[in-house]
Write an enzyme that holds these catalytic residues in place. Structure first.
Site, PDB file in Angstrom:
ATOM      1  N   ARG A  27     -52.885  92.144  50.605  1.00 12.71           N
ATOM      2  CA  ARG A  27     -52.476  90.769  51.219  1.00 12.71           C
ATOM      3  C   ARG A  27     -51.132  90.345  50.897  1.00 12.71           C
ATOM      4  O   ARG A  27     -50.210  89.977  51.433  1.00 12.71           O
ATOM      5  CB  ARG A  27     -53.400  89.652  50.839  1.00 12.71           C
ATOM      6  CG  ARG A  27     -53.197  88.102  50.983  1.00 12.71           C
ATOM      7  CD  ARG A  27     -54.332  87.352  50.895  1.00 12.71           C
ATOM      8  NE  ARG A  27     -55.393  87.515  51.878  1.00 12.71           N
ATOM      9  CZ  ARG A  27     -56.811  87.403  51.551  1.00 12.71           C
ATOM     10  NH1 ARG A  27     -56.956  86.615  50.580  1.00 12.71           N
ATOM     11  NH2 ARG A  27     -57.360  87.694  52.547  1.00 12.71           N
ATOM     12  N   TYR A  28     -51.007  90.194  49.484  1.00 11.31           N
ATOM     13  CA  TYR A  28     -49.533  90.039  49.081  1.00 11.31           C
ATOM     14  C   TYR A  28     -48.810  91.356  49.064  1.00 11.31           C
ATOM     15  O   TYR A  28     -49.217  92.365  48.873  1.00 11.31           O
ATOM     16  CB  TYR A  28     -49.726  89.541  47.249  1.00 11.31           C
ATOM     17  CG  TYR A  28     -50.481  88.302  47.315  1.00 11.31           C
ATOM     18  CD1 TYR A  28     -50.345  87.045  47.492  1.00 11.31           C
ATOM     19  CD2 TYR A  28     -51.921  88.705  46.644  1.00 11.31           C
ATOM     20  CE1 TYR A  28     -51.320  85.893  47.627  1.00 11.31           C
ATOM     21  CE2 TYR A  28     -52.714  87.357  46.846  1.00 11.31           C
ATOM     22  CZ  TYR A  28     -52.391  86.159  47.017  1.00 11.31           C
ATOM     23  OH  TYR A  28     -53.314  85.238  46.900  1.00 11.31           O
TER      24      TYR A  28
ATOM     25  N   LYS B 223     -53.792  82.176  46.622  1.00  9.18           N
ATOM     26  CA  LYS B 223     -54.113  81.149  45.448  1.00  9.18           C
ATOM     27  C   LYS B 223     -53.064  80.201  45.358  1.00  9.18           C
ATOM     28  O   LYS B 223     -51.967  80.269  45.254  1.00  9.18           O
ATOM     29  CB  LYS B 223     -53.955  81.756  44.258  1.00  9.18           C
ATOM     30  CG  LYS B 223     -55.280  82.800  44.031  1.00  9.18           C
ATOM     31  CD  LYS B 223     -54.998  83.452  42.716  1.00  9.18           C
ATOM     32  CE  LYS B 223     -55.949  84.851  42.895  1.00  9.18           C
ATOM     33  NZ  LYS B 223     -55.359  86.001  43.855  1.00  9.18           N
TER      34      LYS B 223
ATOM     35  N   ARG C 216     -49.021  93.692  45.802  1.00 14.93           N
ATOM     36  CA  ARG C 216     -50.192  94.076  45.054  1.00 14.93           C
ATOM     37  C   ARG C 216     -51.268  94.549  46.154  1.00 14.93           C
ATOM     38  O   ARG C 216     -51.054  93.881  47.253  1.00 14.93           O
ATOM     39  CB  ARG C 216     -50.747  92.667  44.641  1.00 14.93           C
ATOM     40  CG  ARG C 216     -50.274  92.179  43.313  1.00 14.93           C
ATOM     41  CD  ARG C 216     -50.389  90.931  42.816  1.00 14.93           C
ATOM     42  NE  ARG C 216     -48.851  90.150  43.607  1.00 14.93           N
ATOM     43  CZ  ARG C 216     -48.865  88.769  44.047  1.00 14.93           C
ATOM     44  NH1 ARG C 216     -49.807  88.048  43.609  1.00 14.93           N
ATOM     45  NH2 ARG C 216     -47.988  88.313  44.623  1.00 14.93           N
TER      46      ARG C 216
ATOM     47  N   CYS D 218     -73.665  87.437  39.781  1.00 18.34           N
ATOM     48  CA  CYS D 218     -73.297  85.975  39.537  1.00 18.34           C
ATOM     49  C   CYS D 218     -73.783  85.330  40.579  1.00 18.34           C
ATOM     50  O   CYS D 218     -73.492  85.732  41.703  1.00 18.34           O
ATOM     51  CB  CYS D 218     -71.799  85.747  39.064  1.00 18.34           C
ATOM     52  SG  CYS D 218     -71.512  86.992  38.004  1.00 18.34           S
TER      53      CYS D 218
ATOM     54  N   CYS E  88     -72.707  95.793  40.141  1.00 18.59           N
ATOM     55  CA  CYS E  88     -72.407  94.779  39.095  1.00 18.59           C
ATOM     56  C   CYS E  88     -73.680  94.997  38.111  1.00 18.59           C
ATOM     57  O   CYS E  88     -74.613  95.092  38.492  1.00 18.59           O
ATOM     58  CB  CYS E  88     -72.219  93.291  39.480  1.00 18.59           C
ATOM     59  SG  CYS E  88     -70.880  92.781  40.478  1.00 18.59           S
TER      60      CYS E  88
ATOM     61  N   CYS F   7     -70.869  84.214  43.071  1.00 19.45           N
ATOM     62  CA  CYS F   7     -69.966  85.357  43.402  1.00 19.45           C
ATOM     63  C   CYS F   7     -69.290  85.004  44.746  1.00 19.45           C
ATOM     64  O   CYS F   7     -69.932  84.670  45.687  1.00 19.45           O
ATOM     65  CB  CYS F   7     -70.758  86.632  43.276  1.00 19.45           C
ATOM     66  SG  CYS F   7     -69.620  88.086  43.870  1.00 19.45           S
TER      67      CYS F   7
ATOM     68  N   ARG G 210     -67.935  87.442  46.586  1.00 19.07           N
ATOM     69  CA  ARG G 210     -68.355  88.529  47.500  1.00 19.07           C
ATOM     70  C   ARG G 210     -69.932  88.993  47.431  1.00 19.07           C
ATOM     71  O   ARG G 210     -70.384  89.957  47.573  1.00 19.07           O
ATOM     72  CB  ARG G 210     -67.641  89.845  47.113  1.00 19.07           C
ATOM     73  CG  ARG G 210     -66.339  89.824  46.762  1.00 19.07           C
ATOM     74  CD  ARG G 210     -65.384  91.130  46.773  1.00 19.07           C
ATOM     75  NE  ARG G 210     -63.955  90.708  46.717  1.00 19.07           N
ATOM     76  CZ  ARG G 210     -63.144  90.949  45.524  1.00 19.07           C
ATOM     77  NH1 ARG G 210     -63.872  91.540  44.410  1.00 19.07           N
ATOM     78  NH2 ARG G 210     -62.013  90.673  45.390  1.00 19.07           N
TER      79      ARG G 210
ATOM     80  N   ASP H  20     -64.889  79.333  45.556  1.00 17.25           N
ATOM     81  CA  ASP H  20     -64.527  79.714  46.787  1.00 17.25           C
ATOM     82  C   ASP H  20     -65.614  79.005  47.999  1.00 17.25           C
ATOM     83  O   ASP H  20     -66.851  78.648  47.587  1.00 17.25           O
ATOM     84  CB  ASP H  20     -64.326  80.960  47.182  1.00 17.25           C
ATOM     85  CG  ASP H  20     -62.985  81.690  46.316  1.00 17.25           C
ATOM     86  OD1 ASP H  20     -62.217  80.819  46.273  1.00 17.25           O
ATOM     87  OD2 ASP H  20     -63.384  82.849  46.019  1.00 17.25           O
TER      88      ASP H  20
ATOM     89  N   ASP I 160     -58.262  78.964  45.662  1.00 19.83           N
ATOM     90  CA  ASP I 160     -57.937  80.196  46.906  1.00 19.83           C
ATOM     91  C   ASP I 160     -58.225  79.830  48.015  1.00 19.83           C
ATOM     92  O   ASP I 160     -59.290  79.607  48.403  1.00 19.83           O
ATOM     93  CB  ASP I 160     -58.504  81.664  46.337  1.00 19.83           C
ATOM     94  CG  ASP I 160     -58.238  82.616  46.469  1.00 19.83           C
ATOM     95  OD1 ASP I 160     -57.220  82.767  47.306  1.00 19.83           O
ATOM     96  OD2 ASP I 160     -58.591  83.891  45.868  1.00 19.83           O
TER      97      ASP I 160
HETATM   98  S1  SF4 Z   1     -68.435  87.554  40.133  1.00 18.11           S
HETATM   99 FE1  SF4 Z   1     -69.390  88.835  41.721  1.00 18.11          FE
HETATM  100  S2  SF4 Z   1     -68.144  90.861  41.559  1.00 18.11           S
HETATM  101 FE2  SF4 Z   1     -67.955  89.622  39.673  1.00 18.11          FE
HETATM  102  S3  SF4 Z   1     -69.554  90.495  38.017  1.00 18.11           S
HETATM  103 FE3  SF4 Z   1     -70.072  88.828  39.381  1.00 18.11          FE
HETATM  104  S4  SF4 Z   1     -71.538  89.101  40.821  1.00 18.11           S
HETATM  105 FE4  SF4 Z   1     -69.942  91.013  40.352  1.00 18.11          FE
END
Ligand code: SF4
Length: 450
Positions: A140-141, A365, A144, A157, A153, A160, A162, A321, A358
Site C-alpha cells: 500500500r505505502y 493511518k 513498505r 483476539c 495465532c 482482531c 483480520r 478498525d 486506520d
Molecule cells: S490481533 Fe489478530 S492477528 Fe494479531 S494475534 Fe490477535 S488474532 Fe492474531
C-alpha cells in the site's frame, strides 16, 4: 483455572499428576472428578510452547472444563462457530475473574455481541485484498510491504482486524509463495521495509521463520524487517533461545508486539521481551483502544509506563478498525483524544504512543492529536500546551513587538498571534508557582515573564 506446577515439581515425572488426563492426540486435557477446579501441569510441559499450542482452548466444551462458571453460556458456541477461539493455557491461567470485567478474559473469550454488527462494519475495512499484487503480500505505502505469513495465532483476539482470515484455516506460507513475494520485492526496489505479519508469524516453526527471514534478507533493497507478533504476550515461552538466534541472524529485525493492558505484562511476558531486547531486537508495542478493557487514561498510562520499564516503546494506540464482530469493543475517537490529552505533560514522550485511526477504504493511518495549534498569523504561530498556556512561536525573520502599546487591546489569542503578548498563562498554574518558589528573585525575561 490452570495452575502451573511450581518449581518443586519433578520435571521428569512420567505420570500425569492428578487433575489432568491428556488424551492420545495431546490436544485436550480433562479435569479429574475431584471437586478441585485447578488443572495442574508439569513445568516441563507448561514451558514448552508446542505443548501450549497443542493444548489451546479451542472449543466450548474445553472452555467450560477450564471455567465451569461458563456452563450456562451455551450461546458462546454460536460465536465460536463464526469466529474461532483459541486461548493458550498460559494466557488462560492469568484470568482472575470469569467475566468480562477481567481484561484478559475479555480479550480472549468470545462475546455474544460479536454476532451483532452495525452497517458501518465490513470484513476487510482496510481493503487489504485490493492492495495485494501477489497473494500474501500487501503493498500500500510506497516504501513498505506486508507479508501475511500465516493465518494462525496462538490466541484469537476478539478484536482482531483480520477476523476474516485468522483461525479460519491454520496455514503457514509455503516456499513457493515466498519465492513469488521475493520476485515482487526484487522488482520493486522502492520497498525498503517489510513487515511480517499474519496471523502471528512467531507461531510458525523455526524452520519456516528462518525461511521467511532469509528470503527477505536475500533482497538487497530490503533494509528493515519488522515482525508483528502477540506471542510475547500470550505465549511468552515461544521466545526460545533457538528462535532468538534465528532472528538475530537477519538484523535489523524489529518486533512490534501487542500488549493491551498492564495485566498482560506478567513476569513471563517481561522475560520474553527481555530475551528479545537482549538479542538486539528493538521492541515496539501496538495497543488497540477497547471499550471496557483499556479505554481509560489511567489504564493506558499504567500500560505505557510498564512497557517502557521493560524496554518496549509504546508505538501506536489504535482506534478499533471497522471490522465485523467488534462493534461492542469500539470506542469513540473522542476517547482516544481524551487519553492523549491526559498523557501529554504527565508522561515522558518516550512513553506516549501515536494515536492513529486506520481509516476505511485503505486510506492508511491518520495520526490524531488534541488541537495544539490555536491560531496563526504571518509572523506567529500560537500554541496551547497541556496546561492551557497559550504561547506564540515567532516565524523566521520576525522581530519582537512585545512592548508595542495598543491601548484598545485586551490580552487574548489575537494579541499573542500579533506578537503583542508572548503568552497567556492560566492563573492557577502550579508549575509557574513552583518556578517562583525555586527561583525567588528571578523575574522578567529570564523566566518568560513570570
Ligand atoms: S490481533 Fe489478530 S492477528 Fe494479531 S494475534 Fe490477535 S488474532 Fe492474531
Amino acid at each position: 483455572m490452570f495452575n502451573r506446577k511450581d518449581e518443586k515439581v519433578q520435571e521428569d515425572q512420567s505420570v500425569e499428576p492428578p487433575g489432568i488426563i491428556a488424551d492420545n492426540t495431546d490436544s485436550l486435557w480433562e479435569k479429574s472428578n475431584s471437586a478441585e477446579s485447578v488443572i495442574s501441569v508439569p513445568l516441563s510441559k507448561w514451558n514448552d510452547w508446542r505443548w501450549q499450542m497443542r493444548n489451546r482452548i479451542r472449543s466450548y466444551e474445553q472452555l467450560v472444563r477450564v471455567f465451569p462458571a461458563l456452563k450456562q453460556r451455551k450461546e458462546l458456541q454460536g460465536v465460536m462457530n463464526k469466529y474461532p477461539m483459541a486461548i493458550t493455557p498460559y494466557y488462560a491461567s492469568k484470568i482472575q475473574e470469569t467475566n468480562y470485567s477481567d481484561p484478559i478474559f475479555a480479550l480472549s473469550v468470545p462475546h455474544i455481541q460479536e454476532l451483532y454488527d452495525s452497517a458501518c462494519l465490513s470484513d476487510d475495512p482496510l481493503e487489504e485484498h485490493c492492495d495485494m499484487p501477489v497473494p500474501g503480500l500487501v503493498h500500500r505505502y510506497r516504501d513498505r510491504a506486508l507479508v501475511i505469513a500465516t493465518t494462525m495465532c496462538s490466541m484469537y483476539c476478539r478484536h482482531c482486524t483480520r477476523k476474516r482470515i485468522t483461525g479460519m484455516r491454520e496455514n503457514s506460507i509455503s516456499t513457493r509463495r515466498m519465492k513469488q513475494i521475493v520476485e515482487y520485492l526484487r522488482s520493486h526496489p522502492e520497498i525498503t521495509d517489510v513487515i511480517v505479519s499474519g496471523g502471528d508469524p512467531l507461531t510458525m516453526p523455526d524452520s519456516v521463520i528462518d525461511m521467511v527471514l532469509s528470503s527477505l534478507r536475500s533482497v538487497p533493497s530490503v533494509e528493515v524487517i519488522r515482525i508483528g507478533s502477540r506471542v510475547p504476550v500470550v505465549l511468552p515461552m515461544r521466545i526460545t533461545e533457538e528462535l532468538v538466534n534465528i532472528i538475530r541472524k537477519y538484523h535489523p529485525v524489529w518486533i512490534n508486539t501487542h500488549f493491551n493492558h498492564s495485566a498482560e505484562l506478567t513476569p513471563e511476558a517481561r522475560a520474553a521481551c527481555a530475551r528479545l531486547a537482549d538479542a538486539g531486537v528493538p521492541l515496539g508495542n501496538q495497543t488497540v483502544l477497547l471499550k471496557g478493557i483499556n479505554d481509560s487514561p489511567q489504564i493506558i498510562e499504567k500500560l505505557c509506563r510498564s512497557l517502557v520499564r521493560n524496554r518496549v516503546r509504546p508505538y501506536y494506540l489504535y482506534q478499533c478498525d471497522l471490522v465485523r464482530g467488534v462493534e461492542h469493543l469500539r470506542t469513540s475517537v473522542r476517547k482516544g483524544i481524551e487519553i492523549m490529552e491526559y498523557m501529554r505533560g504527565r508522561v515522558g514522550g518516550i512513553a506516549i504512543p501515536t494515536f492513529v485511526v486506520d481509516v476505511p477504504h485503505g486510506g492508511g493511518k491518520i495520526p490524531v492529536l488534541p488541537n495544539y495549534i490555536i491560531s496563526m498569523s504571518e509572523s506567529y504561530t500560537v500554541f496551547r500546551n497541556y496546561e492551557g498556556m497559550i504561547v506564540s512561536y515567532p516565524e523566521p525573520g520576525t522581530e519582537p513587538v512585545a512592548h508595542l502599546i495598543m491601548p484598545e487591546s485586551q490580552s487574548g489569542v489575537w494579541e499573542v498571534s500579533a506578537g503583542i503578548d508572548e503568552m497567556i498563562m492560566p492563573e492557577k498554574n502550579k508549575r509557574m508557582a513552583r518556578r517562583r518558589e525555586n527561583s525567588p528573585g528571578v523575574t522578567g525575561d529570564s523566566c518568560n515573564g513570570f
